[in-house]
Design a protein around this motif. Structure first.
Motif, short mmCIF file in Angstrom:
data_model
loop_
_atom_site.label_atom_id
_atom_site.label_comp_id
_atom_site.label_asym_id
_atom_site.label_seq_id
_atom_site.Cartn_x
_atom_site.Cartn_y
_atom_site.Cartn_z
N ALA A 32 0.81 -1.22 0.00
CA ALA A 32 0.00 0.00 0.00
C ALA A 32 0.84 1.27 0.00
CB ALA A 32 -0.93 0.01 1.20
N SER A 33 2.12 1.19 0.38
CA SER A 33 2.93 2.41 0.45
C SER A 33 3.70 2.60 -0.85
CB SER A 33 3.88 2.33 1.63
OG SER A 33 4.83 1.32 1.42
N GLY A 34 4.62 3.56 -0.86
CA GLY A 34 5.39 3.87 -2.06
C GLY A 34 6.22 2.70 -2.53
N GLN A 35 5.88 2.21 -3.68
CA GLN A 35 6.57 1.04 -4.20
C GLN A 35 7.76 1.46 -5.04
OE1 GLN A 35 3.74 -1.31 -6.31
NE2 GLN A 35 2.42 -1.58 -4.57
N LEU A 36 8.86 0.76 -4.91
CA LEU A 36 10.09 0.89 -5.68
C LEU A 36 10.85 2.18 -5.41
CD1 LEU A 36 8.81 -0.31 -9.16
CD2 LEU A 36 9.81 -1.69 -7.37
N ILE A 37 10.33 3.07 -4.57
CA ILE A 37 11.00 4.35 -4.36
C ILE A 37 11.37 4.60 -2.91
CG2 ILE A 37 9.96 5.47 -6.36
CD1 ILE A 37 7.91 6.72 -4.45
N THR A 38 10.99 3.74 -2.00
CA THR A 38 11.33 3.95 -0.61
C THR A 38 12.82 3.66 -0.40
OG1 THR A 38 10.74 1.69 -0.04
CG2 THR A 38 9.02 3.35 0.19
N PRO A 39 13.42 4.24 0.63
CA PRO A 39 14.85 3.97 0.88
C PRO A 39 15.08 2.50 1.24
CG PRO A 39 14.05 5.80 2.23
CD PRO A 39 12.87 5.23 1.53
N ALA A 40 16.30 2.06 1.04
CA ALA A 40 16.67 0.69 1.37
C ALA A 40 16.60 0.51 2.89
CB ALA A 40 18.07 0.39 0.87
N PRO A 41 16.43 -0.72 3.36
CA PRO A 41 16.38 -0.96 4.80
C PRO A 41 17.69 -0.56 5.49
CG PRO A 41 16.09 -3.01 3.56
CD PRO A 41 16.24 -1.92 2.59
N GLU A 42 17.58 -0.28 6.77
CA GLU A 42 18.75 0.16 7.55
C GLU A 42 19.75 -0.96 7.76
OE1 GLU A 42 19.34 3.26 9.01
OE2 GLU A 42 17.66 4.05 7.84
N THR A 43 19.27 -2.13 8.18
CA THR A 43 20.17 -3.24 8.47
C THR A 43 20.34 -4.09 7.21
OG1 THR A 43 18.31 -4.56 9.23
CG2 THR A 43 19.50 -3.30 10.89
N LEU A 44 21.55 -4.12 6.73
CA LEU A 44 21.84 -4.85 5.49
C LEU A 44 22.94 -5.87 5.74
CD1 LEU A 44 21.92 -1.90 2.96
CD2 LEU A 44 20.10 -3.55 3.27
N THR A 45 22.72 -7.07 5.24
CA THR A 45 23.77 -8.08 5.27
C THR A 45 24.68 -7.86 4.06
OG1 THR A 45 22.52 -9.67 3.96
CG2 THR A 45 22.16 -9.70 6.35
N PHE A 46 25.70 -8.67 3.97
CA PHE A 46 26.61 -8.58 2.84
C PHE A 46 25.86 -8.84 1.54
CE2 PHE A 46 29.41 -10.83 -0.14
CZ PHE A 46 30.33 -9.82 -0.38
N TYR A 47 24.98 -9.82 1.53
CA TYR A 47 24.24 -10.15 0.31
C TYR A 47 23.22 -9.06 -0.05
CZ TYR A 47 26.38 -14.69 0.73
OH TYR A 47 27.30 -15.69 0.81
N ASP A 48 22.66 -8.41 0.95
CA ASP A 48 21.78 -7.28 0.68
C ASP A 48 22.55 -6.13 0.03
OD1 ASP A 48 19.59 -8.59 1.77
OD2 ASP A 48 19.90 -7.73 3.76
N GLN A 49 23.73 -5.86 0.51
CA GLN A 49 24.56 -4.82 -0.07
C GLN A 49 24.95 -5.16 -1.51
OE1 GLN A 49 27.84 -4.29 2.58
NE2 GLN A 49 26.59 -3.33 4.16
N MET A 50 25.25 -6.43 -1.75
CA MET A 50 25.57 -6.86 -3.11
C MET A 50 24.35 -6.73 -4.02
SD MET A 50 28.85 -8.14 -3.42
CE MET A 50 29.01 -6.41 -3.33
N GLY A 51 23.18 -7.04 -3.50
CA GLY A 51 21.95 -6.90 -4.26
C GLY A 51 21.67 -5.45 -4.63
N LEU A 52 21.89 -4.54 -3.69
CA LEU A 52 21.68 -3.12 -3.98
C LEU A 52 22.72 -2.60 -4.97
CD1 LEU A 52 20.70 -1.76 -0.48
CD2 LEU A 52 19.23 -2.09 -2.46
N LEU A 53 23.94 -3.10 -4.87
CA LEU A 53 24.97 -2.72 -5.84
C LEU A 53 24.61 -3.25 -7.23
CD1 LEU A 53 27.77 -1.40 -6.18
CD2 LEU A 53 28.74 -3.65 -5.77
N LEU A 54 24.14 -4.47 -7.29
CA LEU A 54 23.69 -5.04 -8.57
C LEU A 54 22.52 -4.26 -9.13
CD1 LEU A 54 23.92 -7.30 -10.68
CD2 LEU A 54 22.38 -8.66 -9.24
N LYS A 55 21.61 -3.83 -8.27
CA LYS A 55 20.46 -3.03 -8.71
C LYS A 55 20.92 -1.75 -9.39
CE LYS A 55 18.05 -0.26 -6.20
NZ LYS A 55 17.15 0.58 -5.47
N GLU A 56 21.87 -1.05 -8.78
CA GLU A 56 22.40 0.17 -9.38
C GLU A 56 23.12 -0.13 -10.69
OE1 GLU A 56 21.91 3.37 -8.45
OE2 GLU A 56 20.52 2.50 -7.01
#
Length: 86
Positions: A32-56
């Motif tokens: 129901a909230s802003g989709q695809l535009i909200t900031p990334a979560p605060e707590t990120l694992t190594f794989y989450d950081q890699m996923g965000l890097l891959l996204k960019e």
């Protein structure tokens, strides 16, 4: 020219789809909230950081890939033909 168009379209579609999937995973906390535009979560694992890097990376691949095949390569070919014709 048709092969450059298809290569650019492929880069745009594949990069855009990859970005869309990863943005859906990391930047959509609830439907129901802003989709695809909200900031990334605060707590990120190594794989989450890699996923965000891959996204960019996929975002820039989509934009620069389409721009390269649709604009830069045709300009270079026209310039080479004009230079050879002189």
């Amino acid at each position: 020219m048709a092969d450059e168009f298809m290569k650019g379209l492929s880069a745009l579609i594949l990069g855009g789809f990859g970005w869309l999937v990863l943005a859906g995973w990391y930047n959509t906390p609830e439907f129901a909230s802003g989709q695809l535009i909200t900031p990334a979560p605060e707590t990120l694992t190594f794989y989450d950081q890699m996923g965000l890097l891959l996204k960019e990376g996929l975002f820039y691949f989509a934009i620069l890939g389409a721009f390269t095949f649709w604009v830069l390569i045709p300009i270079v070919r026209k310039a080479m033909q004009a230079r050879a014709g002189q």
